[in-house]
Scaffold this active site. Structure first.
Site, PDB file in Angstrom:
ATOM      1  CB  ALA A 101     -64.401  29.816 -14.227  1.00  0.00           C
ATOM      2  CG  ASP A 102     -62.250  30.326  -7.780  1.00  0.00           C
ATOM      3  OD1 ASP A 102     -61.483  29.341  -7.819  1.00  0.00           O
ATOM      4  OD2 ASP A 102     -62.743  30.769  -6.733  1.00  0.00           O
ATOM      5  CB  THR A 103     -67.305  27.775  -8.244  1.00  0.00           C
ATOM      6  OG1 THR A 103     -67.530  27.968  -9.642  1.00  0.00           O
ATOM      7  CG2 THR A 103     -68.641  27.612  -7.534  1.00  0.00           C
TER       8      THR A 103
END
Length: 183
Positions: free
Chosen positions: A64-66
């Site tokens: 995941a990446d934000t």
């Protein structure tokens, strides 16, 4: 499942969602430029998942990446207090978008699911004293856009349109994918 991230927020969300998992952080260089925000978070999420999946080809790996996006600018993690102040001053009184990309990978099953979600967040105008107090807390460290909505920066929010969990680090719609895979 293996979470390809050491993010305490993502760990907490997966526990809240009641999933069994282990953690093995993917060590990649997170370049936050050159693409539209949704493509960027999905590409980085996939890169993280793939890196860990290569060591665990039979396991389901979640990457995941934000990032925060405001007025054509991408905000990743602030490198220092001065940059965190700059980020938060930029976001003060404005609406911005928080993008979280996620990737589910199982190499043995040739499984590759990549998606993202976006949430709009509007900050109130931040007073200097309020901003400095938040910077003193250290909560900004390691957070996209230099803030943690689930902590002290929740007081900055005037409006939120979308999924709060997405802003924290994993969109709720991830659960739909995991439930489909479980059947």
């Amino acid at each position: 499942m293996i979470l390809a991230s050491a993010s305490q927020r993502r760990i907490d969300l997966l526990k809240k969602f009641s999933y069994d998992f282990t953690v093995e952080a993917a060590d990649i260089e997170e370049k936050k430029e050159g693409k539209d925000p949704q493509s960027l978070v999905m590409a980085l999420a996939y890169e993280k998942a793939l890196k860990v999946a290569k060591n665990h080809p039979a396991d389901l790996v979640l990457g995941a990446d934000t990032l925060v996006y405001c007025q054509d600018r991408v905000y990743g993690k602030a490198q220092n207090r001065d940059q965190a102040r700059e980020f938060l001053q930029d976001l003060s009184g404005k609406t911005h978008q928080v993008y979280t990309g996620f990737a589910l990978v199982n190499l043995d099953q040739k499984l590759k699911i990549i998606d993202y979600d976006v949430t709009s967040v509007t900050f109130k105008d931040l007073a200097d004293q309020e901003l400095e107090g938040y910077l003193d807390s250290g909560e900004w460290e390691g957070k996209a856009g230099a803030y943690a909505i689930q902590a002290g920066a929740g007081n900055f929010v005037r409006d939120l349109d979308g999924d709060l969990n997405n802003v924290i680090g994993l969109p709720s719609k991830l659960c739909d994918y995991l439930e489909d895979l479980d059947q």
